[in-house]
Design an enzyme around this catalytic site. Sequence first.
Site, short mmCIF file in Angstrom:
data_model
loop_
_atom_site.label_atom_id
_atom_site.label_comp_id
_atom_site.label_asym_id
_atom_site.label_seq_id
_atom_site.Cartn_x
_atom_site.Cartn_y
_atom_site.Cartn_z
N TYR A 1 0.83 -1.21 0.00
CA TYR A 1 0.00 0.00 0.00
C TYR A 1 0.87 1.26 0.00
O TYR A 1 1.63 1.51 0.92
CB TYR A 1 -0.95 0.02 1.21
CG TYR A 1 -1.87 -1.20 1.31
CD1 TYR A 1 -1.97 -2.12 0.26
CD2 TYR A 1 -2.63 -1.44 2.44
CE1 TYR A 1 -2.79 -3.23 0.35
CE2 TYR A 1 -3.47 -2.55 2.54
CZ TYR A 1 -3.53 -3.44 1.48
OH TYR A 1 -4.34 -4.53 1.57
N HIS B 1 0.73 -11.97 1.20
CA HIS B 1 -0.34 -11.18 0.57
C HIS B 1 -1.05 -11.94 -0.56
O HIS B 1 -2.27 -11.95 -0.65
CB HIS B 1 0.24 -9.87 0.04
CG HIS B 1 -0.75 -8.77 -0.09
ND1 HIS B 1 -0.42 -7.44 0.08
CD2 HIS B 1 -2.07 -8.77 -0.37
CE1 HIS B 1 -1.49 -6.70 -0.08
NE2 HIS B 1 -2.52 -7.48 -0.37
N1 NAP Z 1 -5.49 -9.04 0.99
C1 NAP Z 1 -5.82 -8.44 -0.12
O1 NAP Z 1 -5.46 -8.87 -1.22
C2 NAP Z 1 -6.68 -7.21 -0.05
C3 NAP Z 1 -7.29 -6.74 -1.23
C4 NAP Z 1 -8.11 -5.62 -1.12
C5 NAP Z 1 -8.28 -5.00 0.11
N2 NAP Z 1 -7.65 -5.47 1.23
C6 NAP Z 1 -7.81 -4.81 2.55
O2 NAP Z 1 -9.20 -4.71 2.82
C7 NAP Z 1 -9.54 -3.37 3.07
C8 NAP Z 1 -10.97 -3.10 2.66
O3 NAP Z 1 -11.18 -3.35 1.30
P1 NAP Z 1 -11.33 -2.18 0.21
O4 NAP Z 1 -10.62 -0.96 0.66
O5 NAP Z 1 -10.96 -2.80 -1.08
O6 NAP Z 1 -12.89 -1.96 0.12
P2 NAP Z 1 -14.09 -1.64 1.13
O7 NAP Z 1 -13.59 -1.41 2.50
O8 NAP Z 1 -15.10 -2.66 0.90
O9 NAP Z 1 -14.66 -0.31 0.52
C9 NAP Z 1 -14.07 0.93 0.70
C10 NAP Z 1 -15.06 1.99 0.22
O10 NAP Z 1 -16.23 1.93 1.03
C11 NAP Z 1 -16.59 3.24 1.45
N3 NAP Z 1 -17.20 3.12 2.78
C12 NAP Z 1 -16.68 2.62 3.92
N4 NAP Z 1 -17.57 2.64 4.93
C13 NAP Z 1 -18.71 3.18 4.42
C14 NAP Z 1 -19.97 3.46 4.96
N5 NAP Z 1 -20.28 3.20 6.23
N6 NAP Z 1 -20.90 4.05 4.15
C15 NAP Z 1 -20.61 4.30 2.85
N7 NAP Z 1 -19.43 4.05 2.28
C16 NAP Z 1 -18.48 3.49 3.05
C17 NAP Z 1 -15.30 4.02 1.49
O11 NAP Z 1 -15.55 5.37 1.20
P3 NAP Z 1 -15.36 6.52 2.35
O12 NAP Z 1 -13.88 6.68 2.51
O13 NAP Z 1 -16.04 7.69 1.75
O14 NAP Z 1 -16.02 6.03 3.60
C18 NAP Z 1 -14.50 3.39 0.34
O15 NAP Z 1 -14.76 4.04 -0.87
C19 NAP Z 1 -8.46 -2.59 2.29
O16 NAP Z 1 -8.42 -1.24 2.66
C20 NAP Z 1 -7.26 -3.40 2.62
O17 NAP Z 1 -6.77 -3.09 3.92
C21 NAP Z 1 -6.86 -6.59 1.16
#
Ligand code: NAP
Length: 271
Positions: free
Chosen positions: A57, A116
């Site tokens: 990241y 990862h």
């Molecule tokens: N291991 C892997 O390969 C892998 C892959 C992808 C992700 N990850 C991890 O998983 C975490 C989460 O996944 P992600 O970032 O892909 O997606 P996510 O958390 O599902 O979605 C993030 C989005 O949701 C919005 N959001 C969050 N809470 C909200 C709420 N209560 N109401 C409305 N919108 C909301 C955020 O916008 P706002 O900022 O406006 O709230 C952001 O645009 C990552 O940050 C990372 O740490 C790991």
Amino acid sequence: MKTLTLNDGGRLPVLGLGTWQMGGGRSRDYSRDEEMTALIRDAIEMGYTHIDTAELYGVGHCEELVGRAMQDFAREEIFLTTKVLADNLRYDDLLRALDGSLERLQTDFADMYLIHWPNPEVPLEETFRALNRVAAEGRVKRIGVSNFDVALLRQAQELCETPVVTDQVRYNLYTREPEQNGLLRYCQENSIVLTAYSPLKDGVMQNETVQAVARKHGATAAQVAVRWLTRQPQVVTIPMSTNRDHMRQNIEALTLALDEEDVQRLNQVSN
Ligand SMILES: NC(=O)c1ccc[n+]([C@@H]2O[C@H](COP(=O)([O-])OP(=O)(O)OC[C@H]3O[C@@H](n4cnc5c(N)ncnc54)[C@H](OP(=O)(O)O)[C@@H]3O)[C@@H](O)[C@H]2O)c1
């Protein structure tokens, strides 16, 4: 914050703070450092003591921001997860990668260190030789994997000298792969935590059923999506948000009382 007991006896908060895009995506972004550090600090104060980051990241910059934010808290208050890149799974590369992560995070240890992504070009035996070493040294409290299917997870369990505590995979109301490929059941039957990433992606918040269930409870679609995950045995999730209201709502979602009818409807959701 509610916690799950890990298979090594440790406790993991069921909601963690995702950090992808904080400090940049696939390149470093220094333009919002103060804002992001304050945001992570506020999140910890709000109850996000479980933080998920990775050397990927912001090409390490996200770890730097998390490290700065953590300085205002006692280290033992925080459950810190970071991940080693698929390109760093050779023995020496992994040792170097962990050194870099810990330096950026300004800490002596990670509570959980995950592979990862699998890398078919590097034998898992070699990676686990390095992981077992850093675990024995105490620089990594627990070992986990990410984006592993059941077959790979089993191999990891055989090679790991400590219990493999989690498999972090994409899982949300639309992405049901962990149900379909047997991973969720395997984790539940073997006391492994399934950490659901991207809980709010793929358009789940726009789904009519999700929105209808949310209206019924005076909640938001995001809260329903988070609760649907965390109500399941052995499942935790790590939503990312840069909006403090959203962060708070995601914590409040943990007490949302979905009833059997809601769950039945949500289980039918598809995109
Ligand atoms: N291991 C892997 O390969 C892998 C892959 C992808 C992700 N990850 C991890 O998983 C975490 C989460 O996944 P992600 O970032 O892909 O997606 P996510 O958390 O599902 O979605 C993030 C989005 O949701 C919005 N959001 C969050 N809470 C909200 C709420 N209560 N109401 C409305 N919108 C909301 C955020 O916008 P706002 O900022 O406006 O709230 C952001 O645009 C990552 O940050 C990372 O740490 C790991």
